[in-house]
Scaffold this active site. Structure first.
Site, PDB file in Angstrom:
ATOM      1  CG  HIS A   1      -1.929   0.926   1.395  1.00 30.86           C
ATOM      2  ND1 HIS A   1      -1.714   2.246   1.699  1.00 30.86           N
ATOM      3  CD2 HIS A   1      -3.270   0.783   1.275  1.00 30.86           C
ATOM      4  CE1 HIS A   1      -2.881   2.874   1.766  1.00 30.86           C
ATOM      5  NE2 HIS A   1      -3.840   2.008   1.513  1.00 30.86           N
TER       6      HIS A   1
ATOM      7  CG  ASP B   1       0.351  -2.528   6.054  1.00 33.36           C
ATOM      8  OD1 ASP B   1      -0.629  -2.745   6.789  1.00 33.36           O
ATOM      9  OD2 ASP B   1       0.296  -1.801   5.043  1.00 33.36           O
TER      10      ASP B   1
ATOM     11  CD  GLN C   1      -7.221  -5.352   3.281  1.00 38.83           C
ATOM     12  OE1 GLN C   1      -8.379  -5.752   3.407  1.00 38.83           O
ATOM     13  NE2 GLN C   1      -6.950  -4.067   3.211  1.00 38.83           N
TER      14      GLN C   1
ATOM     15  CE  LYS D   1      -8.246  -0.556   5.293  1.00 38.48           C
ATOM     16  NZ  LYS D   1      -6.903  -0.581   4.736  1.00 38.48           N
TER      17      LYS D   1
ATOM     18  CB  CYS E   1      -3.740   2.993  -1.695  1.00 38.51           C
ATOM     19  SG  CYS E   1      -5.006   4.189  -1.356  1.00 38.51           S
TER      20      CYS E   1
HETATM   21  C1  LIG Z   1      -5.984   0.237   4.531  1.00 32.03           C
HETATM   22  C2  LIG Z   1      -4.558  -0.110   4.456  1.00 32.03           C
HETATM   23  C3  LIG Z   1      -3.562   0.791   4.850  1.00 32.03           C
HETATM   24  C4  LIG Z   1      -3.866   2.189   5.311  1.00 32.03           C
HETATM   25  O1  LIG Z   1      -4.663   2.224   6.432  1.00 32.03           O
HETATM   26  P1  LIG Z   1      -5.198   3.635   6.994  1.00 32.03           P
HETATM   27  O2  LIG Z   1      -6.270   3.258   7.948  1.00 32.03           O
HETATM   28  O3  LIG Z   1      -5.706   4.391   5.801  1.00 32.03           O
HETATM   29  O4  LIG Z   1      -4.046   4.310   7.643  1.00 32.03           O
HETATM   30  C5  LIG Z   1      -2.259   0.379   4.759  1.00 32.03           C
HETATM   31  N1  LIG Z   1      -1.936  -0.841   4.328  1.00 32.03           N
HETATM   32  C6  LIG Z   1      -2.857  -1.740   3.957  1.00 32.03           C
HETATM   33  C7  LIG Z   1      -2.431  -3.105   3.507  1.00 32.03           C
HETATM   34  C8  LIG Z   1      -4.204  -1.406   3.998  1.00 32.03           C
HETATM   35  O5  LIG Z   1      -5.120  -2.289   3.604  1.00 32.03           O
END
Ligand SMILES: *Cc1c(COP(=O)(O)O)cnc(C)c1O
Length: 412
Positions: free
Chosen positions: A129, A206, A209, A232, A370
Site C-alpha cells: 500500500h 503492515d 489487511q 478495517k 493505493c
Molecule cells: C488500509 C490499508 C492501509 C492504510 O490504512 P489507513 O487506515 O488508511 O491508515 C495500509 N496498508 C494496507 C495493507 C491497507 O489495507
C-alpha cells in the site's frame, strides 16, 4: 476448487442483525457491501460503546483526579489490554495507540531517521500500500539510505529467492504487508521475519489487511513492528495501534512533542514519559480506542477461525461464479489469499463497471487501491475489487454476478 457447504459455524442471521447498515437500500436495491478491504461496517455493539462513552463518561484521560476522568482512563487502558491480548504482545506498553496504520508506519519511519546511516539498505515488497512505501522514501531522503524492492510474480506472490538475494549486512529494515489489500495475497511473513533476523534487520509488518481475517501472534511471528487500523476490523476510523518490541521503541525518539508524552518540562530541558506515552502526544482518540477494544471483543466472540473458514467459502464461491463471465481476468491468484478478488472484464473500464453495479445497489472498489506499483506491474490502470467479510452471503454474491452480467451487456 471445491465449495464446502458444510461447516457453516456462523449464525449469519444473527450477525447481519448486528449491522444496521446492511438493511438499507442504495439506488432502490438492498445494499450489497463488497468494499470491506477499504473499510468494514460497524456492528451495533461497537456503536453502543461509542454512545456509552459520550453519554456517561466523556472526560480527558491520565490527568484528572475526578471520577469521570478515572473511569475514561480505566476503560481506555482496558482497551489497550484487550488489544495486547488479542495480538499476544508480551508487554502492555508495547501497544501504542495511533490514528491508524499510516500513522503507525510514519511513526516508525521517523524513529529510524536517527538510527539509519547513509548507504544502509531497506527492503520493501512490490505489493505494498502507498502508506508502506512513501514514508520509507521520505526516510531515505533524510538519511541517504537506499530503498530496494522485493519483486513479485504474475500470481501476485513475492519471489522469496529474490528477497534472500537482496539481504546483506547493509540491510537494516524490511517492510512487508501480511496481506495485500489489492490482491489478497497472504505473505509468508514468518519465513521473511526469520530470514531478515539472520541479518539483524528489523521487520515491520503492515497488518491492516490481515487483521480482519487472521489473528496475528506478534510473539510467535517475532515481528519487530506490527501495525493495524481499527476501521478495517469493525472499529471506527481514525484509530489503530502500533505494536513494537520494547527494545526498538526505546531506541526510537518521540514522534511528536506535546502533552501526555512528557515526564517533566522546563525551558532548559524536557524529559520524556515512559512507554507507551512517549509516543502518544496530545489527547488521543479516547472513544475510538475504547471502541476498538469493543470491536475486537465482538470479532473474538464470533471467532477468527470460523470467520476465516466462512470467508474462504465465500471466496471460492465467488471465484467460481465470476469465471462464468466471459473475458474475466483475475489479478492475484496466490494459493494463500484472503477473500479479496481483483479483476477486469476484457474491453471494459473498471470505473464503468463500478458505476453501473452501484446503480444496482452494489458497492465495490475500482481503481489502483493505493497500490499503483502493482497496477504498473500488470500494466493496467486499475481493477474492480470485491472484498468480502464474514457478514456477506452467497445470495449477495449471486446479486453481484447478476449485476456484473447486466453491466457487461449494457457496456458492450
Ligand atoms: C488500509 C490499508 C492501509 C492504510 O490504512 P489507513 O487506515 O488508511 O491508515 C495500509 N496498508 C494496507 C495493507 C491497507 O489495507
Amino acid at each position: 476448487m471445491s465449495i464446502a457447504t458444510n461447516n457453516i459455524a456462523l449464525n449469519l442471521e444473527k450477525i447481519r442483525k448486528d449491522f444496521p447498515v446492511l438493511n438499507r437500500e442504495v439506488n432502490g436495491y438492498p445494499l450489497v457491501y463488497l468494499d470491506n478491504a477499504a473499510t468494514s461496517q460497524t456492528p451495533k455493539q461497537v456503536m453502543d460503546a461509542i454512545v456509552d462513552y459520550y453519554s456517561n463518561y466523556n472526560a480527558n484521560i491520565h490527568r484528572g483526579v475526578h471520577s469521570l476522568s478515572q473511569e475514561a482512563t480505566d476503560k481506555y487502558e482496558a482497551a489497550r489490554k484487550t488489544i495486547q491480548q488479542h495480538f499476544n504482545a508480551e508487554k502492555l506498553h508495547e501497544i501504542i495507540f495511533t490514528a491508524g496504520t499510516t500513522h503507525g508506519i510514519n511513526l516508525v519511519a521517523n524513529g529510524f531517521a536517527s538510527i539509519l546511516k547513509k548507504g544502509d539498505e531497506i527492503l520493501v515488497s512490490a505489493m505494498e500500500h502507498h502508506s508502506n512505501i512513501v514514508p520509507w522514501q521520505i526516510l531515505c531522503e533524510k538519511t541517504g539510505a537506499v530503498l530496494k524492492v522485493i519483486p513479485m510474480n504474475q500470481e501476485g506472490e513475492l519471489v522469496y529467492e529474490e528477497f534472500e538475494a537482496l539481504l546483506s549486512e547493509k540491510t537494516k529494515m524490511v517492510f512487508v504487508n501480511h496481506v495485500s489489500n489489492a490482491l489478497g495475497t497472504i505473505n509468508p511473513i514468518k519465513k521473511i521475519i526469520d530470514k531478515a533476523h539472520e541479518y539483524n534487520a528489523a521487520v515491520l509488518i503492515d497488518g491492516a489487511q490481515a487483521a480482519p481475517h487472521i489473528k496475528a501472534d506478534v510473539q510467535a511471528l517475532d515481528a519487530d513492528f506490527y501495525v493495524v487500523s481499527a476501521h478495517k476490523m469493525c472499529g471506527p476510523t481514525g484509530v489503530g495501534i502500533l505494536y513494537g518490541k520494547e527494545e526498538w521503541l526505546n531506541k526510537m525518539p518521540p514522534y511528536q512533542g506535546g502533552g501526555e508524552m512528557i515526564a517533566t518540562v522546563s525551558f532548559d530541558k524536557t524529559t520524556y514519559a515512559d512507554l507507551p506515552h512517549k509516543f502518544e502526544a496530545g489527547t488521543p482518540n479516547i472513544c475510538g480506542g475504547i471502541a476498538f477494544g469493543a470491536a475486537l471483543d465482538y470479532m473474538n466472540a464470533i471467532g477468527f477461525e470460523p470467520i476465516a473458514r466462512y470467508e474462504e467459502e465465500l471466496l471460492n464461491y465467488a471465484t467460481l461464479k465470476l469465471q462464468e463471465i466471459e473475458g474475466m481476468q483475475f489479478y492475484g491468484t496466490s494459493r494463500e489469499k484472503t477473500a479479496v478478488i481483483s479483476f477486469n472484464i476484457e474491453g471494459l473500464h473498471p470505473y464503468d463497471i463500478g458505476t453501473l453495479v452501484d446503480k444496482m445497489g452494489i458497492a465495490v472498489r475500482t481503481g489502483h487501491h493505493c497500490a499503483q506499483p502493482i497496477m504498473d506491474f500488470y500494466k493496467i490502470p486499475g481493477t474492480v475489487r470485491a472484498s468480502f467479510s464474514f457478514y456477506n452471503t452467497k445470495e449477495e454474491i449471486d446479486r453481484f454476478i447478476e449485476a456484473l452480467k447486466k453491466a457487461k451487456m449494457m457496456l458492450s
